[in-house]
Design a protein around this motif. Structure first.
Motif, PDB file in Angstrom:
ATOM      1  N   MET A  19      79.648  29.670 -14.658  1.00 41.68           N
ATOM      2  CA  MET A  19      79.758  31.125 -14.585  1.00 41.68           C
ATOM      3  C   MET A  19      80.427  31.684 -15.838  1.00 41.68           C
ATOM      4  O   MET A  19      79.984  32.697 -16.384  1.00 41.68           O
ATOM      5  N   ALA A  20      81.471  31.032 -16.308  1.00 35.30           N
ATOM      6  CA  ALA A  20      82.171  31.487 -17.511  1.00 35.30           C
ATOM      7  C   ALA A  20      81.243  31.428 -18.718  1.00 35.30           C
ATOM      8  O   ALA A  20      81.221  32.349 -19.546  1.00 35.30           O
ATOM      9  N   LYS A  21      80.454  30.358 -18.820  1.00 35.87           N
ATOM     10  CA  LYS A  21      79.512  30.238 -19.930  1.00 35.87           C
ATOM     11  C   LYS A  21      78.432  31.308 -19.839  1.00 35.87           C
ATOM     12  O   LYS A  21      78.091  31.945 -20.839  1.00 35.87           O
ATOM     13  N   ALA A  64      73.405  41.367 -13.254  1.00 33.20           N
ATOM     14  CA  ALA A  64      73.110  41.069 -11.851  1.00 33.20           C
ATOM     15  C   ALA A  64      72.195  39.856 -11.740  1.00 33.20           C
ATOM     16  O   ALA A  64      72.403  38.977 -10.895  1.00 33.20           O
ATOM     17  N   LYS A  65      71.201  39.787 -12.617  1.00 32.89           N
ATOM     18  CA  LYS A  65      70.261  38.659 -12.592  1.00 32.89           C
ATOM     19  C   LYS A  65      70.963  37.354 -12.976  1.00 32.89           C
ATOM     20  O   LYS A  65      70.799  36.333 -12.311  1.00 32.89           O
ATOM     21  N   THR A  66      71.761  37.402 -14.038  1.00 33.18           N
ATOM     22  CA  THR A  66      72.433  36.204 -14.540  1.00 33.18           C
ATOM     23  C   THR A  66      73.516  35.720 -13.592  1.00 33.18           C
ATOM     24  O   THR A  66      73.578  34.540 -13.250  1.00 33.18           O
ATOM     25  N   MET A  67      74.374  36.622 -13.169  1.00 35.07           N
ATOM     26  CA  MET A  67      75.515  36.220 -12.347  1.00 35.07           C
ATOM     27  C   MET A  67      75.132  36.091 -10.871  1.00 35.07           C
ATOM     28  O   MET A  67      75.792  35.373 -10.126  1.00 35.07           O
ATOM     29  N   GLU A  70      77.696  38.433 -22.740  1.00 35.32           N
ATOM     30  CA  GLU A  70      78.494  39.379 -23.516  1.00 35.32           C
ATOM     31  C   GLU A  70      78.063  39.475 -24.972  1.00 35.32           C
ATOM     32  O   GLU A  70      78.268  40.510 -25.600  1.00 35.32           O
ATOM     33  N   VAL A  71      77.442  38.444 -25.525  1.00 33.09           N
ATOM     34  CA  VAL A  71      77.024  38.491 -26.932  1.00 33.09           C
ATOM     35  C   VAL A  71      75.582  38.979 -27.095  1.00 33.09           C
ATOM     36  O   VAL A  71      75.143  39.207 -28.224  1.00 33.09           O
ATOM     37  N   LYS A  96      82.791  23.040 -11.433  1.00 32.72           N
ATOM     38  CA  LYS A  96      81.584  23.025 -12.262  1.00 32.72           C
ATOM     39  C   LYS A  96      80.924  24.401 -12.255  1.00 32.72           C
ATOM     40  O   LYS A  96      80.537  24.922 -13.299  1.00 32.72           O
ATOM     41  N   MET A  97      80.820  24.999 -11.077  1.00 32.86           N
ATOM     42  CA  MET A  97      80.208  26.319 -10.968  1.00 32.86           C
ATOM     43  C   MET A  97      81.038  27.359 -11.728  1.00 32.86           C
ATOM     44  O   MET A  97      80.491  28.231 -12.390  1.00 32.86           O
ATOM     45  N   GLN A  98      82.341  27.242 -11.665  1.00 27.97           N
ATOM     46  CA  GLN A  98      83.217  28.169 -12.373  1.00 27.97           C
ATOM     47  C   GLN A  98      82.985  28.072 -13.881  1.00 27.97           C
ATOM     48  O   GLN A  98      82.909  29.089 -14.573  1.00 27.97           O
ATOM     49  N   LYS A  99      82.841  26.858 -14.406  1.00 26.07           N
ATOM     50  CA  LYS A  99      82.568  26.675 -15.831  1.00 26.07           C
ATOM     51  C   LYS A  99      81.208  27.260 -16.203  1.00 26.07           C
ATOM     52  O   LYS A  99      81.056  27.902 -17.244  1.00 26.07           O
TER      53      LYS A  99
END
Length: 105
Positions: A21-23, A90-93, A29-30, A16-19
């Protein structure tokens, strides 16, 4: 066998965390970030992927006798925009790694 349930639960949480993080990475990126220099005389727009999209230079800052100043302003605006991307990344990830002690990170 009780430990297997805990392991499965932990694996589900990690997936779940991996998904998430990908989102978060895709959303980042956009996004667009705008750096400025010289009181807005030079602006640089970049994406969260760190791709320069646009450079705007106001006419009044262009002085053929002082090309170095213009180069410095473009460089400063670019670095400002890239710093914004870095800070937001850094804040988001960072929320995903808070409290996790991973060697080498």
């Amino acid at each position: 066998m009780r430990g297997m349930g805990n392991m499965q639960g932990m694996m589900k949480q990690m997936q779940k965390m991996q998904k998430e993080m990908a989102k978060a990475q895709a959303d980042l990126e956009v996004q667009e970030f705008t750096g400025t220099a010289g009181g807005g005389m030079v602006t640089v727009r970049v994406t969260g992927k760190r791709v320069v999209q646009d450079v705007t230079i106001k006419e009044e800052v262009v002085d053929p006798e002082d090309i170095e100043m213009l180069q410095d302003l473009v460089l400063a605006a670019t670095n400002d925009a890239l710093k914004q991307v870095e800070d937001m990344t850094a804040k988001t990830m960072g929320r995903f790694t808070q409290g996790i002690n991973l060697p080498g990170m």
